[in-house]
Design an enzyme around this catalytic site. Structure first.
Site, PDB file in Angstrom:
ATOM      1  N   ARG A  31     -16.243 -22.312 -14.052  1.00 10.03           N
ATOM      2  CA  ARG A  31     -14.824 -22.415 -13.645  1.00 10.03           C
ATOM      3  C   ARG A  31     -14.587 -23.671 -12.811  1.00 10.03           C
ATOM      4  O   ARG A  31     -13.463 -24.101 -12.617  1.00 10.03           O
ATOM      5  CB  ARG A  31     -14.374 -21.158 -12.882  1.00 10.03           C
ATOM      6  CG  ARG A  31     -12.899 -21.190 -12.509  1.00 10.03           C
ATOM      7  CD  ARG A  31     -12.328 -19.891 -11.971  1.00 10.03           C
ATOM      8  NE  ARG A  31     -13.273 -18.956 -11.439  1.00 10.03           N
ATOM      9  CZ  ARG A  31     -13.798 -19.022 -10.210  1.00 10.03           C
ATOM     10  NH1 ARG A  31     -13.456 -19.993  -9.385  1.00 10.03           N
ATOM     11  NH2 ARG A  31     -14.677 -18.118  -9.815  1.00 10.03           N
ATOM     12  N   TYR A  76      11.942 -30.231 -18.238  1.00 10.77           N
ATOM     13  CA  TYR A  76      11.400 -29.233 -19.157  1.00 10.77           C
ATOM     14  C   TYR A  76      11.871 -27.835 -18.762  1.00 10.77           C
ATOM     15  O   TYR A  76      11.925 -27.497 -17.584  1.00 10.77           O
ATOM     16  CB  TYR A  76       9.865 -29.319 -19.158  1.00 10.77           C
ATOM     17  CG  TYR A  76       9.233 -28.263 -20.020  1.00 10.77           C
ATOM     18  CD1 TYR A  76       9.615 -28.117 -21.347  1.00 10.77           C
ATOM     19  CD2 TYR A  76       8.272 -27.406 -19.504  1.00 10.77           C
ATOM     20  CE1 TYR A  76       9.053 -27.127 -22.143  1.00 10.77           C
ATOM     21  CE2 TYR A  76       7.697 -26.419 -20.296  1.00 10.77           C
ATOM     22  CZ  TYR A  76       8.092 -26.287 -21.605  1.00 10.77           C
ATOM     23  OH  TYR A  76       7.541 -25.305 -22.390  1.00 10.77           O
ATOM     24  N   ASP A 103       6.129 -36.356 -14.348  1.00  3.54           N
ATOM     25  CA  ASP A 103       5.723 -35.714 -15.597  1.00  3.54           C
ATOM     26  C   ASP A 103       5.857 -36.766 -16.690  1.00  3.54           C
ATOM     27  O   ASP A 103       6.955 -37.177 -17.052  1.00  3.54           O
ATOM     28  CB  ASP A 103       6.611 -34.486 -15.879  1.00  3.54           C
ATOM     29  CG  ASP A 103       6.159 -33.736 -17.133  1.00  3.54           C
ATOM     30  OD1 ASP A 103       5.636 -34.383 -18.061  1.00  3.54           O
ATOM     31  OD2 ASP A 103       6.343 -32.505 -17.190  1.00  3.54           O
ATOM     32  N   LYS A 115       1.000 -32.387 -26.313  1.00  2.00           N
ATOM     33  CA  LYS A 115       1.953 -33.170 -27.096  1.00  2.00           C
ATOM     34  C   LYS A 115       1.293 -34.452 -27.649  1.00  2.00           C
ATOM     35  O   LYS A 115       0.259 -34.377 -28.265  1.00  2.00           O
ATOM     36  CB  LYS A 115       3.162 -33.494 -26.214  1.00  2.00           C
ATOM     37  CG  LYS A 115       3.703 -32.290 -25.447  1.00  2.00           C
ATOM     38  CD  LYS A 115       4.422 -31.358 -26.389  1.00  2.00           C
ATOM     39  CE  LYS A 115       5.169 -30.248 -25.702  1.00  2.00           C
ATOM     40  NZ  LYS A 115       4.381 -29.128 -25.226  1.00  2.00           N
TER      41      LYS A 115
HETATM   42  C1  LIG Z   1       7.881 -32.513 -20.252  1.00  2.00           C
HETATM   43  C2  LIG Z   1       7.005 -31.296 -20.369  1.00  2.00           C
HETATM   44  N1  LIG Z   1       6.246 -30.937 -19.331  1.00  2.00           N
HETATM   45  C3  LIG Z   1       5.450 -29.860 -19.384  1.00  2.00           C
HETATM   46  C4  LIG Z   1       5.386 -29.069 -20.520  1.00  2.00           C
HETATM   47  C5  LIG Z   1       4.507 -27.853 -20.553  1.00  2.00           C
HETATM   48  O1  LIG Z   1       3.386 -28.080 -21.337  1.00  2.00           O
HETATM   49  P1  LIG Z   1       2.535 -26.926 -22.036  1.00  2.00           P
HETATM   50  O2  LIG Z   1       3.388 -26.330 -23.116  1.00  2.00           O
HETATM   51  O3  LIG Z   1       1.319 -27.632 -22.527  1.00  2.00           O
HETATM   52  O4  LIG Z   1       2.209 -25.910 -20.971  1.00  2.00           O
HETATM   53  C6  LIG Z   1       6.148 -29.417 -21.639  1.00  2.00           C
HETATM   54  C7  LIG Z   1       6.104 -28.599 -22.854  1.00  2.00           C
HETATM   55  O5  LIG Z   1       6.885 -28.800 -23.781  1.00  2.00           O
HETATM   56  C8  LIG Z   1       6.985 -30.559 -21.560  1.00  2.00           C
HETATM   57  O6  LIG Z   1       7.754 -30.934 -22.587  1.00  2.00           O
END
Ligand SMILES: Cc1ncc(COP(=O)(O)O)c(C=O)c1O
Length: 374
Positions: A48, A104, A173, A198
């Site tokens: 972990r 998001y 982000d 992504k």
């Molecule tokens: C800008 C952004 N941040 C964070 C996330 C979260 O990622 P995850 O789906 O891998 O948990 C996403 C998911 O679409 C996203 O578009």
């Protein structure tokens, strides 16, 4: 590695020095624990906390995030695990955190969690650097640029300067851009955070996230949080991610080039409104994007007349999957309002451009639009 360019760096990132009879990228290490006698000190003790497959991936991501610099990267089981690791580990009861109100769609859930812990949360839009106006007294500023799904861009350098002046740390982000499109740490941010589900891994087959910091103390806090919460990636996912990084530049270049071709074609259509792509010279965000981004991303967003037109458009596409997520080598598109979490019109389409031949993709989109309009 700092003197090489993106493609070369991506191909070689995080690989061990060549060793006779060893593979280029050693396979995933499946281990809950490691042989460990005497004092329980690293590098590998318990699964972990650390794993050699993560170590190589973390090294690779660090080389892309901040070429030639010493940084600390921590990989997580998903993008949300990485997002939460920064927000929930840094914020204390009574602190103020500033979030975008157009980020998001799971961010409002994190907001609820922060507020349940007695953290004050303020929000403002990404566009126009509006978060500047609510910075007073904040401990942490969270940026998402380009924002998902609206594709607004904020001036990271400007927001970082104001936030640091006000005593706040800054996290970006960077999911939409990937480190090949934008390097938040170079722009002054304290944390570069991403969903690697992504474009970073790009095949739509794994969930993963990461946080990269220059400051070793900030990095140690993130790493500690991963240990506490246990949101660790499986070794197989980490290995697949590392393998995918070698094609990052090829994928992203192809996808960004085609995204611009698509956005340009869409800009000529009267049945398309609200078109956004930061790489389009006429886009409201283009000037700032061109100053801080190195590639403009694979996502284009636009609005069709109504829900019915948008659904007919999606049904009419032959080369594009109606699916959520973005950044993958197969194009996907979705009517974003179906989720209910974003402030977008019913006909809003988030289109993720893949690696198909641009002419084929364009013909497919034009055809589906023509049919949807009838
Ligand atoms: C800008 C952004 N941040 C964070 C996330 C979260 O990622 P995850 O789906 O891998 O948990 C996403 C998911 O679409 C996203 O578009």
């Amino acid at each position: 590695m700092s003197t090489t360019s993106d493609g070369t760096r991506a191909v070689r990132a995080g690989l061990p020095a060549p060793e006779q009879y060893e593979p280029t990228l050693p396979g995933p290490v499946f281990a809950a624990h490691f042989h460990l006698s005497g004092e329980p000190v690293g590098p590998y003790t318990y699964g972990r906390e650390t794993n050699p497959t993560w170590t190589r991936l973390e090294q690779a991501i660090g080389e892309l995030e901040a070429p030639g610099e010493q940084v600390g990267t921590t990989v997580f089981a998903s993008g949300m695990a990485a997002v939460s690791a920064v927000l929930l580990s840094r914020a204390r009861t009574g602190d103020t955190v500033v979030l975008p109100d157009d980020g998001y769609q799971a961010l409002p859930l994190v907001r609820e969690q922060l507020e349940a812990y007695g953290v004050r949360v303020r929000t403002a839009p990404t566009g126009g650097d509006a978060q500047l106006r609510v910075l007073d007294g904040a401990k942490l500023l969270w940026l998402e640029t380009p924002s998902n799904p609206g594709l607004d861009v904020c001036d990271v350098r400007r927001l970082v300067a104001a936030a640091h002046e006000a005593g706040a740390l800054v996290a970006v982000d960077n999911t939409l851009a990937t480190p090949l499109g934008q390097r938040p740490l170079e722009l002054g941010a304290d944390f570069s955070v991403a969903s690697d589900t992504k474009g970073m891994t790009g095949h739509g087959d794994i969930l993963l996230g990461h946080v990269t910091c220059k400051d070793p103390e900030l990095s140690a806090g993130v790493r500690r949080w991963r240990k506490v919460v246990g949101a660790i990636p499986g070794p197989m996912e980490a290995w697949l991610a590392h393998r995918s990084l070698s094609t990052l530049q090829m994928r992203i270049d192809r996808q960004c080039d085609t995204a611009l071709v698509l956005a340009t074609a869409l800009s000529r259509r009267t049945d398309v409104t609200g078109l956004r792509y930061p790489g389009l010279p006429g886009d409201a965000s283009h000037a700032i994007a061109a100053r801080q981004m190195r590639r403009f991303g694979s996502v284009v967003s636009f609005v069709l007349a109504d829900k019915g037109t948008a659904e007919r458009f999606l049904d009419g596409l032959r080369l594009v999957d109606d699916a959520t997520s973005f950044g993958g080598i197969r194009s996907t598109a979705e009517r974003r309002a179906r989720w209910g979490g974003d402030a977008v019109p019913e006909g809003f389409i988030r289109f993720s451009v893949g690696a198909e031949d641009p002419d084929d993709l364009l013909a497919d989109v034009e055809n589906a639009l023509d049919r949807a309009a009838r």
